[in-house]
Motif scaffolding. Structure first.
Motif, mmCIF file in Angstrom:
data_model
loop_
_atom_site.group_PDB
_atom_site.id
_atom_site.type_symbol
_atom_site.label_atom_id
_atom_site.label_comp_id
_atom_site.label_asym_id
_atom_site.label_seq_id
_atom_site.Cartn_x
_atom_site.Cartn_y
_atom_site.Cartn_z
ATOM 1 N N LEU A 111 7.916 34.866 -2.326
ATOM 2 C CA LEU A 111 6.551 35.187 -2.738
ATOM 3 C C LEU A 111 5.834 33.869 -2.983
ATOM 4 N N ILE A 112 4.920 33.501 -2.065
ATOM 5 C CA ILE A 112 4.297 32.186 -2.125
ATOM 6 C C ILE A 112 2.785 32.269 -1.914
ATOM 7 N N LEU A 113 2.123 31.151 -2.183
ATOM 8 C CA LEU A 113 0.708 30.970 -1.897
ATOM 9 C C LEU A 113 0.569 30.314 -0.526
ATOM 10 N N THR A 114 -0.640 30.185 -0.035
ATOM 11 C CA THR A 114 -0.857 29.577 1.276
ATOM 12 C C THR A 114 -0.476 28.098 1.299
ATOM 13 N N ASN A 115 -0.393 27.465 0.141
ATOM 14 C CA ASN A 115 0.021 26.055 0.084
ATOM 15 C C ASN A 115 1.528 25.912 -0.141
ATOM 16 N N ASP A 116 2.283 26.988 0.058
ATOM 17 C CA ASP A 116 3.747 27.051 -0.060
ATOM 18 C C ASP A 116 4.269 26.896 -1.486
ATOM 19 N N GLN A 117 3.401 27.042 -2.469
ATOM 20 C CA GLN A 117 3.843 27.012 -3.864
ATOM 21 C C GLN A 117 4.207 28.431 -4.284
ATOM 22 N N PRO A 118 5.144 28.580 -5.235
ATOM 23 C CA PRO A 118 5.558 29.933 -5.642
ATOM 24 C C PRO A 118 4.425 30.709 -6.309
ATOM 25 N N PHE A 119 4.418 32.006 -6.076
ATOM 26 C CA PHE A 119 3.480 32.910 -6.736
ATOM 27 C C PHE A 119 4.311 33.724 -7.721
ATOM 28 N N ASN A 120 3.995 33.648 -8.992
ATOM 29 C CA ASN A 120 4.844 34.209 -10.043
ATOM 30 C C ASN A 120 4.316 35.493 -10.657
ATOM 31 N N ARG A 121 3.385 36.135 -10.026
ATOM 32 C CA ARG A 121 2.832 37.375 -10.562
ATOM 33 C C ARG A 121 3.142 38.528 -9.621
ATOM 34 N N TYR A 122 2.775 39.710 -10.047
ATOM 35 C CA TYR A 122 2.936 40.888 -9.197
ATOM 36 C C TYR A 122 1.891 40.822 -8.082
ATOM 37 N N PRO A 123 2.276 41.009 -6.815
ATOM 38 C CA PRO A 123 1.332 40.829 -5.712
ATOM 39 C C PRO A 123 0.422 42.022 -5.424
ATOM 40 N N GLY A 124 0.526 43.102 -6.200
ATOM 41 C CA GLY A 124 -0.305 44.275 -5.957
ATOM 42 C C GLY A 124 -1.778 44.005 -6.187
ATOM 43 N N LYS A 125 -2.635 44.816 -5.541
ATOM 44 C CA LYS A 125 -4.086 44.731 -5.620
ATOM 45 C C LYS A 125 -4.605 43.386 -5.124
ATOM 46 N N ARG A 126 -4.016 42.937 -3.995
ATOM 47 C CA ARG A 126 -4.407 41.654 -3.416
ATOM 48 C C ARG A 126 -4.352 41.718 -1.885
ATOM 49 N N ASN A 127 -5.005 40.742 -1.271
ATOM 50 C CA ASN A 127 -4.913 40.541 0.169
ATOM 51 C C ASN A 127 -3.651 39.726 0.433
ATOM 52 N N LEU A 128 -2.779 40.239 1.309
ATOM 53 C CA LEU A 128 -1.484 39.613 1.534
ATOM 54 C C LEU A 128 -1.215 39.413 3.027
ATOM 55 N N ILE A 129 -0.477 38.349 3.317
ATOM 56 C CA ILE A 129 0.126 38.154 4.631
ATOM 57 C C ILE A 129 1.584 38.534 4.441
ATOM 58 N N VAL A 130 2.067 39.503 5.202
ATOM 59 C CA VAL A 130 3.435 40.001 5.025
ATOM 60 C C VAL A 130 4.228 39.737 6.293
ATOM 61 N N PHE A 150 -3.162 45.257 -0.159
ATOM 62 C CA PHE A 150 -2.120 46.144 -0.664
ATOM 63 C C PHE A 150 -2.471 46.542 -2.091
ATOM 64 N N ASN A 151 -2.399 47.853 -2.371
ATOM 65 C CA ASN A 151 -2.787 48.360 -3.682
ATOM 66 C C ASN A 151 -1.701 48.087 -4.728
ATOM 67 N N ASN A 152 -1.853 48.684 -5.900
ATOM 68 C CA ASN A 152 -0.932 48.453 -7.016
ATOM 69 C C ASN A 152 0.485 48.947 -6.719
ATOM 70 N N GLN A 153 0.643 49.916 -5.819
ATOM 71 C CA GLN A 153 1.965 50.408 -5.424
ATOM 72 C C GLN A 153 2.464 49.686 -4.168
ATOM 73 N N LEU A 154 1.770 48.628 -3.754
ATOM 74 C CA LEU A 154 2.093 47.824 -2.574
ATOM 75 C C LEU A 154 2.067 48.640 -1.285
ATOM 76 N N VAL A 155 1.068 49.528 -1.188
ATOM 77 C CA VAL A 155 0.819 50.294 0.030
ATOM 78 C C VAL A 155 -0.419 49.691 0.691
ATOM 79 N N SER A 156 -0.351 49.498 2.000
ATOM 80 C CA SER A 156 -1.458 48.893 2.739
ATOM 81 C C SER A 156 -2.701 49.775 2.691
#
Length: 190
Positions: free
Chosen positions: A149-168, A128-134
């Protein structure tokens, strides 16, 4: 006269085993999915080593329209909602479409994410890009206050999720182009 011989190597030898230890970074990755019914689950021996015995599984999926696919399940494979998968379950397996694959039938891919299919939720894995479009431009995420908004180890993710590989994990979408949704959960692949 030339001798046209080609050397062949076993695909799953120890030096090539790094294929199953895929590293996810902030770069765009092309994911593909295959949905079907689990027909078989058995141990997979990636390396002849007692330490890895039982840690890898081979999961066979059957789809009436598209045939059969085998997924290699490693300790790094993420199972959405940590659900146990059994023979007869309808699931979707996601894999790296750009990774090399052995040329056998049925196709065999290292699974990155496995999700049990449900009528109440959808699961997608994509960049997903910076605008959270696939990456294919078909889905836009609108983060709601209730979105986990979490990591794969179920810990919180505290940043903006854009420009990343995501499971939605999400429910209904709008009928716009791109379709928009407020996901239930976003899992960041780091």
């Amino acid at each position: 006269m030339y001798n046209n011989q080609f050397s062949c190597y076993s695909y799953y030898n120890q030096s090539d085993f790094s294929l199953f230890n895929i590293r996810y970074s902030d770069t765009e990755q092309k994911f593909a999915g295959f949905s079907g019914v689990v027909t078989r689950i058995e141990d997979f021996y990636a390396i002849q080593d007692d330490a890895s015995a039982g840690c890898y599984k081979l999961m066979a999926l059957e789809n009436i329209d598209m045939g059969q696919v085998n997924f290699v399940i490693s300790p790094g494979t993420y199972f959405v909602d940590h659900q146990m998968i059994e023979v007869g379950d309808e699931i979707t397996g996601f894999y790296d479409a750009n990774a090399p694959a052995i040329l056998i039938y049925p196709p065999q891919y290292p699974a990155i994410v496995i999700a049990k299919n449900s009528v109440y939720r959808n699961v997608t894995v994509d960049y997903f890009n910076n605008q959270l479009v696939s990456s294919d431009g078909n889905l836009k995420l609108n983060i709601a206050p209730s979105t986990k908004l979490i990591l794969t180890n179920d810990q919180p993710f505290n940043r903006y999720p854009g420009k990343r590989n995501l499971i939605v994990v999400y429910g209904p979408t709008t009928k716009s182009i791109p379709a928009q949704t407020s996901p239930y959960k976003i899992i960041v692949l780091c």
